[in-house]
Design an enzyme around this catalytic site. Structure first.
Site, short mmCIF file in Angstrom:
data_model
loop_
_atom_site.label_atom_id
_atom_site.label_comp_id
_atom_site.label_asym_id
_atom_site.label_seq_id
_atom_site.Cartn_x
_atom_site.Cartn_y
_atom_site.Cartn_z
N GLU A 148 0.85 -1.21 0.00
CA GLU A 148 0.00 0.00 0.00
C GLU A 148 0.88 1.26 0.00
OE1 GLU A 148 -3.38 -0.28 2.62
OE2 GLU A 148 -3.52 1.90 2.72
N LYS A 184 -7.59 -1.94 11.05
CA LYS A 184 -6.94 -2.32 9.79
C LYS A 184 -5.76 -1.39 9.53
CE LYS A 184 -6.28 -2.28 5.14
NZ LYS A 184 -5.42 -1.35 4.40
N ASP A 201 4.82 -14.68 11.24
CA ASP A 201 3.57 -15.21 10.71
C ASP A 201 2.46 -14.15 10.88
OD1 ASP A 201 1.14 -16.50 10.34
OD2 ASP A 201 1.71 -18.31 11.41
N HIS A 244 -2.92 9.99 0.13
CA HIS A 244 -3.01 8.65 -0.42
C HIS A 244 -2.91 8.67 -1.95
CE1 HIS A 244 -4.04 4.48 0.29
NE2 HIS A 244 -4.77 4.53 -0.81
C1 MEV Z 1 -6.14 2.36 4.88
O1 MEV Z 1 -5.36 1.27 4.50
C2 MEV Z 1 -6.21 2.49 6.38
C3 MEV Z 1 -7.15 3.56 6.92
O2 MEV Z 1 -8.46 3.37 6.38
C4 MEV Z 1 -7.16 3.42 8.41
C5 MEV Z 1 -8.20 4.27 9.12
O3 MEV Z 1 -9.25 4.58 8.54
O4 MEV Z 1 -7.96 4.56 10.30
C6 MEV Z 1 -6.71 4.94 6.50
#
Ligand code: MEV
Length: 423
Positions: free
Chosen positions: A85, A265, A281, A378
């Site tokens: 990413e 995530k 792992d 991003h």
């Molecule tokens: C993207 O990979 C992760 C985010 O969505 C985490 C978040 O929203 O806190 C930017």
């Protein structure tokens, strides 16, 4: 034509590729070249990778990046990250630098205990089983002596074996619940070998062993990482407002599972990248982290935030069963290099570094989300992916990056500008 094949694993690599090409890519003979393009020219190194799994036909590259400027408990680190990413390493680097001038990250290992279970059925009297277990307990330890010998020399081993009655949840279901200390190794093989030896020694008429396996839920293999500073040190136009909005974002993730999953995530973006770079792992880490996030009955945030007496505090608590010896850690040359880069940490030290990477990633995400939004940064990072898709050459890339420096990046805007440039 049947595509079911017997003895596939016995074929040579070339034969496997030929079979695949003939059966699944008959109109794309170029896939053979693509697969071979990713073979390593060093045959010994390629063989090492071939042997990690069955039926290896090529390698799959992921970028290996580094995030400098991490200060953890006063020590300086460059953190290796394996991730696809675009914005993850950039975000980690930015946040590392930010906190390096505000006291850095403070971390501690809370506990290092791992768990394994022998699951079995028993239809007889529960008190008889308890008596049998108490009689056998020492034998169960003895049954693992040859396996635990080396681990005990390193200060680890089996900590305890308990009989657990689960018959209120499932008829006749009991467990031997075993706790382990595995020092610098993740210990999966060690734990599973011990459990199988314990299960064998525990066998008797009426005891029906179902399975013996470690648990990836390790709430007592826990690490904490924290950052804190005076609110005014957070900088920006209105640090108080920033701190409060940031805390609200964390509070939302604490009570709202839809948000918590995405929030966590983002944390795992940082955690997995270091787990992968060090040959650990990541599936085990993912499973354990999300189970921990649900430990109170509702899925919640792994990070927390407090504003008190003018101080901003932000921290993570996460279970991390990782190793710095054994597994791929010494075998995979890049995993070894990562551990060297991190100054050959012990497993508890690596737990602290990984937790820091997770906290940094979450700080970056929340800072962006509660201020400018994440798409700006991003998409800037994603610009290069779009340009590569469009097969832009180096000169075109430079022109495009310069053009989008002060403009919003979107897929259509990039395509439009690129076509214009091409004309
Ligand atoms: C993207 O990979 C992760 C985010 O969505 C985490 C978040 O929203 O806190 C930017």
């Amino acid at each position: 034509m049947s595509k079911i094949i017997s003895g596939f694993s016995k074929l040579t690599k070339q034969e496997k590729i030929d079979w695949l090409s003939k059966n699944y890519f008959s109109s794309q003979p170029e896939i053979i070249q693509t697969l071979k393009q990713y073979w390593n020219a060093d045959e010994k190194l390629q063989q090492l990778h071939d042997d990690f799994i069955e039926n290896t036909i090529s390698n799959f590259y992921l970028p290996y990046g580094v995030a400098p400027n991490f200060v953890i408990n006063g020590n300086h680190y460059v953190i290796p990250m394996v991730v696809e990413e675009s914005s993850v390493v950039a975000a980690a680097s930015l946040v590392a630098k930010f906190w390096s001038t505000r006291g850095g990250f403070k971390t501690e290992v809370i506990s290092t205990t791992k768990i394994g279970q022998v699951h079995f059925m028993y239809q007889g009297n529960a008190d008889d089983l308890k008596r049998y277990f108490n009689q056998q307990k020492e034998n169960l330890f003895n049954a693992t002596a040859s396996i635990t010998k080396n681990m005990e020399k390193r200060g680890g081993g089996i900590l305890d074996i308990k009989l657990v009655d689960k018959t209120d949840k499932l008829d006749n279901y009991y467990q031997l619940h075993v706790t382990f200390e595995t020092k610098d190794s993740m210990g999966a093989n060690f734990i599973n070998s011990c459990l199988e030896a314990i299960a064998k020694a525990f066998r008797k008429e009426g005891v029906e062993i179902v399975m013996s396996i470690l648990s990836n839920y390790v709430p007592n293999c826990l690490v904490r990482a924290e950052v804190s500073c005076k609110i005014e040190e957070l900088g920006g136009e209105n640090p108080q407002q920033f701190a409060e909005k940031f805390r609200q974002a964390v509070q939302i993730a604490e009570i709202e599972p839809y948000r918590a999953v995405t929030h966590n995530k983002g944390i795992m973006n940082g955690i997995d990248a270091v787990v992968l770079a060090t040959g650990n792992d990541f599936r085990a880490i993912e499973a354990g982290a999300h189970a921990y996030a649900s430990r109170n009955g509702s899925y919640s945030s792994l990070t927390h935030c407090e504003i008190k007496n003018g101080l901003f505090r932000f921290w993570i608590e996460i279970p991390l069963a990782i190793g710095t010896v054994g597994g791929l850690t010494a075998l995979h040359p890049m995993a070894k290099l990562s551990l060297d880069m991190l100054q050959n940490p012990s497993a508890p030290e690596l737990m602290q570094i990984i937790a820091t990477a997770g906290l940094a990633q979450n700080f970056a995400a929340l800072r962006a989300l509660t201020t400018s939004g994440i798409q700006e940064g991003h998409m800037k990072m994603h610009l290069m992916n779009i340009l590569n898709q469009l097969q832009a050459n180096r000169e075109e890339k430079e022109l495009m990056v310069a053009y989008f420096k002060d403009k919003t990046v979107s897929h259509s805007a990039v395509v439009e500008k690129f076509n214009e440039l091409k004309k």
